[in-house]
Design a protein around this motif. Structure first.
Motif, PDB file in Angstrom:
ATOM      1  N   LYS A  53       0.716  -1.202  -0.032  1.00  9.86           N
ATOM      2  CA  LYS A  53       0.090  -0.072   0.039  1.00  9.86           C
ATOM      3  C   LYS A  53       0.724   1.232   0.058  1.00  9.86           C
ATOM      4  N   TYR A  54       0.286   2.125  -0.922  1.00 12.29           N
ATOM      5  CA  TYR A  54       1.416   3.637  -1.038  1.00 12.29           C
ATOM      6  C   TYR A  54       0.682   4.940  -0.589  1.00 12.29           C
ATOM      7  N   VAL A  55       1.457   5.640  -0.705  1.00 15.84           N
ATOM      8  CA  VAL A  55       1.115   7.247  -0.472  1.00 15.84           C
ATOM      9  C   VAL A  55       1.503   7.740  -1.873  1.00 15.84           C
ATOM     10  N   ALA A  56       0.711   8.401  -2.470  1.00 16.21           N
ATOM     11  CA  ALA A  56       1.227   8.837  -3.901  1.00 16.21           C
ATOM     12  C   ALA A  56       1.116  10.596  -3.654  1.00 16.21           C
ATOM     13  N   SER A  57       2.008  11.026  -4.546  1.00 15.07           N
ATOM     14  CA  SER A  57       2.290  12.419  -4.587  1.00 15.07           C
ATOM     15  C   SER A  57       1.153  12.932  -5.752  1.00 15.07           C
ATOM     16  N   ASP A  58       0.988  14.246  -5.824  1.00 21.00           N
ATOM     17  CA  ASP A  58       0.178  14.685  -6.995  1.00 21.00           C
ATOM     18  C   ASP A  58       0.858  14.250  -8.436  1.00 21.00           C
ATOM     19  N   THR A  59       0.364  14.301  -9.589  1.00 19.20           N
ATOM     20  CA  THR A  59       0.994  14.213 -10.518  1.00 19.20           C
ATOM     21  C   THR A  59       1.610  15.433 -10.926  1.00 19.20           C
ATOM     22  N   PHE A  60       2.688  15.269 -11.949  1.00 17.71           N
ATOM     23  CA  PHE A  60       3.574  16.591 -12.353  1.00 17.71           C
ATOM     24  C   PHE A  60       3.911  16.231 -13.797  1.00 17.71           C
ATOM     25  N   MET A  61       4.168  17.277 -14.677  1.00 16.39           N
ATOM     26  CA  MET A  61       4.443  17.160 -15.845  1.00 16.39           C
ATOM     27  C   MET A  61       5.989  17.295 -16.125  1.00 16.39           C
ATOM     28  N   ILE A  62       6.735  16.450 -16.795  1.00 17.32           N
ATOM     29  CA  ILE A  62       8.082  16.544 -17.230  1.00 17.32           C
ATOM     30  C   ILE A  62       8.444  16.120 -18.683  1.00 17.32           C
ATOM     31  N   GLY A  63       8.939  16.697 -19.533  1.00 21.07           N
ATOM     32  CA  GLY A  63       9.233  16.031 -20.667  1.00 21.07           C
ATOM     33  C   GLY A  63       8.048  15.774 -21.450  1.00 21.07           C
ATOM     34  N   GLY A  64       6.736  16.347 -21.090  1.00 15.90           N
ATOM     35  CA  GLY A  64       5.697  16.192 -21.905  1.00 15.90           C
ATOM     36  C   GLY A  64       4.927  14.647 -21.575  1.00 15.90           C
ATOM     37  N   TYR A  65       5.362  14.247 -20.149  1.00 16.56           N
ATOM     38  CA  TYR A  65       4.713  13.210 -19.724  1.00 16.56           C
ATOM     39  C   TYR A  65       4.331  13.401 -18.245  1.00 16.56           C
ATOM     40  N   SER A  66       3.182  12.834 -17.656  1.00 21.74           N
ATOM     41  CA  SER A  66       2.926  12.811 -16.272  1.00 21.74           C
ATOM     42  C   SER A  66       3.615  11.734 -15.302  1.00 21.74           C
ATOM     43  N   TRP A  67       3.966  12.237 -14.199  1.00 21.25           N
ATOM     44  CA  TRP A  67       4.669  11.414 -13.481  1.00 21.25           C
ATOM     45  C   TRP A  67       4.171  11.561 -11.765  1.00 21.25           C
ATOM     46  N   ALA A  68       4.459  10.468 -11.052  1.00 18.41           N
ATOM     47  CA  ALA A  68       4.117  10.561  -9.821  1.00 18.41           C
ATOM     48  C   ALA A  68       5.255   9.538  -8.936  1.00 18.41           C
ATOM     49  N   ILE A  69       5.313  10.267  -7.518  1.00 15.83           N
ATOM     50  CA  ILE A  69       6.123   9.517  -6.632  1.00 15.83           C
ATOM     51  C   ILE A  69       5.189   8.527  -5.835  1.00 15.83           C
ATOM     52  N   TYR A  70       5.739   7.283  -5.517  1.00 14.48           N
ATOM     53  CA  TYR A  70       4.832   6.215  -4.339  1.00 14.48           C
ATOM     54  C   TYR A  70       5.614   6.021  -3.639  1.00 14.48           C
ATOM     55  N   PHE A  71       5.135   6.126  -2.290  1.00 17.41           N
ATOM     56  CA  PHE A  71       5.998   5.966  -1.182  1.00 17.41           C
ATOM     57  C   PHE A  71       5.330   4.614  -0.368  1.00 17.41           C
ATOM     58  N   TYR A  72       6.020   3.541  -0.098  1.00 20.36           N
ATOM     59  CA  TYR A  72       5.228   2.484   0.637  1.00 20.36           C
ATOM     60  C   TYR A  72       5.722   2.372   2.122  1.00 20.36           C
ATOM     61  N   PRO A  73       5.061   2.994   2.959  1.00 20.70           N
ATOM     62  CA  PRO A  73       5.648   3.214   4.377  1.00 20.70           C
ATOM     63  C   PRO A  73       6.005   1.556   5.024  1.00 20.70           C
TER      64      PRO A  73
END
Length: 451
Positions: A53-73
């Motif tokens: 199970k994870y905690v995810a960041s909001d999506t962000f754009m870099i290089g024309g693509y959307s990305w997100a960070i996933y942290f698994y406590p």
């Protein structure tokens, strides 16, 4: 970066045929970089959510693509039994075979800068950038940090973690031969302003000098000089001014005004020209007239107006160029300071530093003091303080003027000479002067000998 050449078959012995048939294209591969920070607050409450199970960041754009960070406590893999936290970057938009470089940083929040960093950047990659094949593909670490160590570290502050990520999306662009050639003309704004002035069109202010009149443009004056801007358009100025009378100036001298004001040059008044004759030893009674004529010569004046730099006096004036260049630079320095023209002031200061001489240094030193030119002042003091120069300078009329106009400089000069004497050394039977700034007379760095 790769280069691909595409050419038709040519005879090996025909260079002319090769030049006619060879075409060149260039492929450039680089990364489009971006950063994102993800703060995870309430870490202790996120624990126990369960493996995978994870905690995810909001999506962000870099290089024309959307990305997100996933942290698994509690970690991403069941086999780790929640002993590690996991951290990943995921592709959050549709895409196939997206190649990128990644960097994950757990920020040291104590301020010591001991961040935990995993990065593709700045190192050779055996298999090249990482490839994400579809939406939801991830790059990161299942065992990013042992949880027990994390909870007792400086990375956790006020029950919060700070994660910083960097993504560099790989992009390739291929360019072929240009099929166009568009020449861009050199700017001729100065020439156009000069033509406007000479035509007399649009002039809206008139100067009266010694019975003669000269026309100019208020907007040009105000644009080039903040002093004229305040005088003509400031709260204390008169916007309806049509005529400005200049006292104590001869018309031939003022004649340079309409052109020089397009560059913001100071009006060289009669008093300053007499000052040149009085305080420059060796100058003849006709020196002021010579100086005035120099300024009115088109080659000297127009060069500075249109090119925003002083002309080559040696080329224009020949044998008399050194004195003429110094006189002009002295007058323009005062002008530049009066009208807040910092570039012109710096040019004049540099010219005067390069042209220091026994017969002009005293008046130059006075100008440097009066117009706050610290570097020029230091150069003059150093020159005057040299034993081979001091006596000769003190015998000039300019030194008499210096004593009357800037008496405080005499104290500084004495202190400089005293420091010079203290730092004099005898080396190999030759006397070498060591100045307060640690340089000898030739500008070389010298370490004084300790006695």
């Amino acid at each position: 970066m790769g280069t691909t050449r595409v050419c038709a078959d040519v005879s090996s012995g025909s260079s002319k045929s090769l030049s006619q048939s060879l075409t060149v294209s260039t492929s450039t591969t680089e990364t489009v970089n971006g950063f994102h920070e993800f703060k995870i607050c309430g870490y202790s409450l996120a624990k126990g959510v369960g493996v995978g199970k994870y905690v995810a960041s909001d999506t962000f754009m870099i290089g024309g693509y959307s990305w997100a960070i996933y942290f698994y406590p509690d970690g991403k893999s069941p086999e780790d039994n929640s002993s590690y936290v996991s951290l990943f970057i995921a592709l959050a938009s549709e895409g196939a075979d997206v190649r990128a470089l990644f960097e994950l940083t757990l920020v040291d929040q104590s301020g010591n800068g001991k961040h935990k960093v995993h990065s593709h950047f700045g190192r050779a990659l055996e298999s090249g950038p990482y490839t994400l094949k579809y939406r939801g593909s991830m790059w990161g670490y299942k065992r990013f940090f042992r949880r027990s160590s994390l909870e007792s570290s400086d990375y956790l502050k006020e029950n919060s973690l700070l994660v910083r990520c960097r993504v560099g999306v790989v992009k390739s662009v291929t360019e072929g031969p240009r099929c166009y050639n568009i020449p861009v003309p050199v700017s001729n704004l100065g020439q156009q302003l000069g033509n406007l002035l000479e035509s007399g069109k649009g002039c809206d202010v008139m100067f009266q000098v010694d019975g003669e009149t000269f026309n100019a443009h208020k907007l040009v004056l105000a644009t080039r000089s903040p002093v004229f801007k305040a005088q003509l358009f400031g709260p204390l100025g008169d916007r309806n001014t049509k005529c400005i009378t200049i006292e104590d100036m001869q018309a031939p001298i003022f004649k340079v005004l309409p052109l020089t004001l397009f560059l913001g040059l100071h009006l060289l008044d009669l008093g300053m020209i007499v000052y040149s004759r009085m305080y420059h030893p060796g100058s003849s009674p006709g020196a002021p007239l010579l100086f005035s004529s120099l300024l009115t010569r088109d080659k000297v004046l127009l060069h500075f107006i249109y090119w925003d730099e002083l002309p080559d006096m040696e080329e224009l004036m020949g044998a008399d160029s050194t004195l003429a260049s110094t006189l002009i630079a002295q007058h323009l320095l005062a002008a530049a300071d009066r009208y807040a023209l910092e570039r012109l002031k710096a040019i004049c200061e540099l010219k005067l530093c390069e042209g220091i001489a026994v017969n002009t240094v005293a008046t130059t030193l006075a100008l440097a003091e009066q117009h706050h030119c610290s570097q020029l002042k230091a150069v003059c003091l150093k020159f005057v303080a040299l034993p081979e120069n001091l006596k000769a300078v003190m015998q000039t009329d300019g030194f008499d003027y210096l004593k009357k106009s800037c008496p405080s400089l005499l104290t500084e000069l004495l202190e400089y000479v005293a420091r010079l004497s203290e730092h004099s050394v005898i080396a190999s039977g030759h006397r070498k002067e060591i100045f307060a700034d640690g340089c000898d007379a030739n500008g070389r760095r010298v370490k004084p000998r300790l006695h």
